[in-house]
Motif scaffolding. Structure first.
Motif, PDB file in Angstrom:
ATOM      1  N   TYR A 314       0.788  -1.243  -0.014  1.00 46.59           N
ATOM      2  CA  TYR A 314      -0.025   0.114   0.074  1.00 46.59           C
ATOM      3  C   TYR A 314       0.786   1.194   0.112  1.00 46.59           C
ATOM      4  O   TYR A 314       2.235   1.233   0.304  1.00 46.59           O
ATOM      5  CB  TYR A 314      -0.932   0.084   1.237  1.00 46.59           C
ATOM      6  N   ARG A 315       0.074   2.346  -0.280  1.00 45.60           N
ATOM      7  CA  ARG A 315       0.964   3.564  -0.134  1.00 45.60           C
ATOM      8  C   ARG A 315      -0.163   4.662   0.278  1.00 45.60           C
ATOM      9  O   ARG A 315      -1.252   4.687   0.190  1.00 45.60           O
ATOM     10  CB  ARG A 315       1.509   4.121  -1.219  1.00 45.60           C
ATOM     11  N   THR A 316       0.649   5.840   1.175  1.00 45.04           N
ATOM     12  CA  THR A 316       0.023   6.993   1.586  1.00 45.04           C
ATOM     13  C   THR A 316      -0.415   7.927   0.511  1.00 45.04           C
ATOM     14  O   THR A 316       0.508   8.130  -0.432  1.00 45.04           O
ATOM     15  CB  THR A 316       0.843   7.562   2.514  1.00 45.04           C
ATOM     16  N   PRO A 317      -1.604   8.264   0.245  1.00 41.95           N
ATOM     17  CA  PRO A 317      -1.900   9.086  -0.641  1.00 41.95           C
ATOM     18  C   PRO A 317      -1.555  10.810  -0.341  1.00 41.95           C
ATOM     19  O   PRO A 317      -1.385  11.138   0.993  1.00 41.95           O
ATOM     20  CB  PRO A 317      -3.574   9.261  -0.689  1.00 41.95           C
ATOM     21  N   PRO A 318      -0.592  11.432  -1.283  1.00 44.38           N
ATOM     22  CA  PRO A 318      -0.054  12.703  -1.025  1.00 44.38           C
ATOM     23  C   PRO A 318      -0.988  13.475  -0.677  1.00 44.38           C
ATOM     24  O   PRO A 318      -2.346  13.536  -0.912  1.00 44.38           O
ATOM     25  CB  PRO A 318       0.507  13.115  -2.283  1.00 44.38           C
ATOM     26  N   ILE A 319      -0.872  14.581   0.088  1.00 42.71           N
ATOM     27  CA  ILE A 319      -1.644  15.710   0.487  1.00 42.71           C
ATOM     28  C   ILE A 319      -0.767  17.125   0.072  1.00 42.71           C
ATOM     29  O   ILE A 319       0.501  17.180   0.087  1.00 42.71           O
ATOM     30  CB  ILE A 319      -1.617  15.890   2.288  1.00 42.71           C
ATOM     31  N   GLU A 320      -1.476  17.823  -0.783  1.00 44.90           N
ATOM     32  CA  GLU A 320      -1.063  19.169  -1.001  1.00 44.90           C
ATOM     33  C   GLU A 320      -0.411  20.017  -0.123  1.00 44.90           C
ATOM     34  O   GLU A 320      -1.077  20.127   0.989  1.00 44.90           O
ATOM     35  CB  GLU A 320      -2.112  19.897  -1.912  1.00 44.90           C
ATOM     36  N   GLY A 321       1.089  20.359  -0.455  1.00 49.28           N
ATOM     37  CA  GLY A 321       1.471  21.246   0.496  1.00 49.28           C
ATOM     38  C   GLY A 321       2.444  20.295   1.658  1.00 49.28           C
ATOM     39  O   GLY A 321       3.125  20.829   2.244  1.00 49.28           O
ATOM     40  N   VAL A 322       2.414  18.980   1.537  1.00 51.52           N
ATOM     41  CA  VAL A 322       3.163  18.190   2.428  1.00 51.52           C
ATOM     42  C   VAL A 322       4.179  17.375   1.356  1.00 51.52           C
ATOM     43  O   VAL A 322       3.927  16.553   0.752  1.00 51.52           O
ATOM     44  CB  VAL A 322       2.319  17.044   3.181  1.00 51.52           C
ATOM     45  N   PRO A 323       5.711  17.657   1.893  1.00 52.86           N
ATOM     46  CA  PRO A 323       6.565  16.715   1.382  1.00 52.86           C
ATOM     47  C   PRO A 323       6.397  15.433   1.284  1.00 52.86           C
ATOM     48  O   PRO A 323       6.018  14.719   2.302  1.00 52.86           O
ATOM     49  CB  PRO A 323       7.721  17.057   2.139  1.00 52.86           C
ATOM     50  N   TYR A 324       6.686  14.629   0.159  1.00 55.07           N
ATOM     51  CA  TYR A 324       6.211  13.221  -0.138  1.00 55.07           C
ATOM     52  C   TYR A 324       7.169  12.476  -0.717  1.00 55.07           C
ATOM     53  O   TYR A 324       7.957  12.855  -1.590  1.00 55.07           O
ATOM     54  CB  TYR A 324       4.978  13.354  -0.719  1.00 55.07           C
ATOM     55  N   GLU A 325       7.541  11.176  -0.384  1.00 56.43           N
ATOM     56  CA  GLU A 325       8.513  10.267  -0.980  1.00 56.43           C
ATOM     57  C   GLU A 325       7.817   9.298  -1.849  1.00 56.43           C
ATOM     58  O   GLU A 325       7.165   8.531  -1.350  1.00 56.43           O
ATOM     59  CB  GLU A 325       9.196   9.671  -0.054  1.00 56.43           C
ATOM     60  N   HIS A 326       7.658   9.823  -3.161  1.00 57.06           N
ATOM     61  CA  HIS A 326       7.016   9.126  -4.093  1.00 57.06           C
ATOM     62  C   HIS A 326       7.484   7.547  -4.104  1.00 57.06           C
ATOM     63  O   HIS A 326       6.661   6.424  -4.367  1.00 57.06           O
ATOM     64  CB  HIS A 326       6.709   9.641  -5.476  1.00 57.06           C
ATOM     65  N   GLY A 327       8.846   7.230  -4.247  1.00 50.23           N
ATOM     66  CA  GLY A 327       9.368   6.014  -4.310  1.00 50.23           C
ATOM     67  C   GLY A 327       8.974   5.028  -3.029  1.00 50.23           C
ATOM     68  O   GLY A 327       8.670   3.815  -3.224  1.00 50.23           O
ATOM     69  N   ARG A 328       8.664   5.620  -1.806  1.00 53.99           N
ATOM     70  CA  ARG A 328       8.355   4.878  -0.869  1.00 53.99           C
ATOM     71  C   ARG A 328       6.762   4.895  -0.170  1.00 53.99           C
ATOM     72  O   ARG A 328       6.227   4.271   0.488  1.00 53.99           O
ATOM     73  CB  ARG A 328       9.003   5.271   0.569  1.00 53.99           C
TER      74      ARG A 328
END
Length: 435
Positions: A314-328
């Protein structure tokens, strides 16, 4: 007074609220915000419906919510009803406990074909999650391929294989049970890149496969290393491997069961094929290097199947304005810190790993980090400001007291032998609160 907002009402969110209560006592006000009108996240919509003893942990979370300094605010969507930036201006700390509700993508050719289903969607469908209530899995399939060798894969296979009688006492939703009663599934195949010694299936859950009324597990003895090597495994893994070895023994009683659950080890899916729908899965044999990493051997074969269920994480959905690691598939953080005043915990922090209980020490640790950063607090308005903001936007907030009315209605409408019949539509949930 310290003001803390927690986004997400699953295990990580409630353990964080409990930790804040114990750390700060009466000198904290915690608001737990969730986009659904109902709390408990993974416990409600992720844990298998026939594992009611695990779902009972929600009673502990309820105790946390009954404290005067913890509130539940359901039916509030962060990013639409209120932004992260706005919350940061209102609270000493904002903790993202959103979990990892989205499927990790199956990135092979043909994965777009109808009949390829992610485990988040399939599990959400039979657990009554509003996002997946209209999923239409092809249960006329006679052969189903399940990609993955973890407990979610086990849950999916067990749900597909059980009889109606075996769901007594569960809270599987009615629409899923009705469809499963008409299922044509005869063969379920687990596909795993590595071997029996590398599975992520835990002993209790794996052992359940040996007691199904109409299904029997099948394991190829040639996939096992020397039995003496089992002694090198840690105890839990050794128990799981023992189950797999026992599955090699087919009793006359088991031979009569119409559904086979096959373990296909050293198998890497490389392509889904079919004319407008799933018809076969192309699989490549793998081998392990000295570091126990799998690699393809070039040997390929076709597995006839009409549904593919991807249980690869699974993966955590991004939230606008919050830094995100797409690979993980998680928020970018350092020991739970994302930005000043912004934190993450649980799967949103570390990715989808560990059990429900793993979130408790993680949550207590993040509250220690929060305590170090915010001190005595007192610089922010907290819940009064949020209430004013949500009222100005006509957000219909669902409280914990409202949730208890929804829960009572679900209990009342339960079929015989079931603890509840969940509402799967948000409007119905809100209507039940007002009844």
């Amino acid at each position: 007074m310290r003001h803390i907002a927690i986004i997400g009402s699953g295990p990580a969110g409630y353990y964080s609220a409990e930790a804040a209560q114990k750390k700060f006592g009466d000198e904290v006000a915690v608001d737990i915000i969730d986009r659904l009108p109902v709390p408990f996240g993974l416990i409600r919509s992720g844990v298998a419906p026939d594992h009611q003893s695990i779902k009972a942990v929600s009673l502990r979370y309820e105790k946390t919510n009954l404290g005067h300094n913890v509130r539940f605010l359901g039916n509030v969507t962060v990013g639409k009803d209120v932004t992260i930036a706005e919350l940061q201006k209102l609270y000493d700390a904002v903790v993202l406990a959103t979990g990892a509700p989205d499927d990790r993508l199956l990135e092979i050719p043909g994965s777009y074909l109808p009949g390829v289903v992610g485990s988040a969607a399939f599990v959400g469908w039979y657990n009554g999650h509003p996002d997946y209530r209209h999923l239409d899995p092809p249960l006329d399939a006679r052969s189903v391929a399940i990609i993955g060798n973890g407990n979610v894969a086990l849950d999916v296979a067990r749900i597909l294989a059980k009889t109606e009688n075996e769901f007594t006492g569960s809270d599987i939703v009615g629409h899923a049970l009705d469809r499963l009663k008409q299922s044509n599934v005869e063969k379920i195949t687990f596909l795993g890149r590595r071997g029996p010694h590398q599975i992520a299936m835990t002993p209790k859950e794996l052992g359940e496969l040996g007691h199904l009324e109409r299904a029997r597990p099948v394991v190829d003895s040639q996939d096992f290393p020397d039995e003496l090597d089992d002694a090198l495994l840690e105890p839990g893994m050794r128990k799981s491997v023992t189950h797999l070895r026992n599955f090699q023994i087919i009793t006359p009683e088991a031979q009569q069961k119409p559904i086979e659950i096959i373990f296909d080890f050293f198998a890497m899916p490389v392509e889904v094929q079919g004319d407008g729908k799933v018809e076969k899965l192309i699989v490549e044999r793998t081998a392990l290097d000295k570091y126990m990493r799998s690699h393809g051997t070039g040997e390929r074969y076709a597995l006839d199947c009409q549904m593919v269920i991807s249980c690869i994480g699974y993966r955590t959905p991004p939230i606008e304005g919050v830094p995100y690691e797409h690979g993980r598939g998680r928020f970018a953080n350092s020991d739970g810190r994302i930005l000043p005043g912004l934190y993450c915990v649980g799967w949103a922090r570390r990715g989808p790993s560990g059990t429900i209980g793993t979130n408790r020490p993680d949550s207590f640790a993040i509250i220690e980090v929060v305590a170090e950063d915010i001190g005595a607090g007192g610089r922010f308005e907290g819940r009064a400001g949020l209430d004013r903001l949500l009222q100005s936007r006509d957000v219909d907030v669902v409280t914990f007291r409202d949730w208890k009315k929804i829960e009572a209605a679900e209990t009342t409408r339960a079929r015989a032998g079931s603890p509840r019949e969940k509402f799967t539509d948000i409007a119905e949930m809100i209507a039940a609160r007002k009844s």
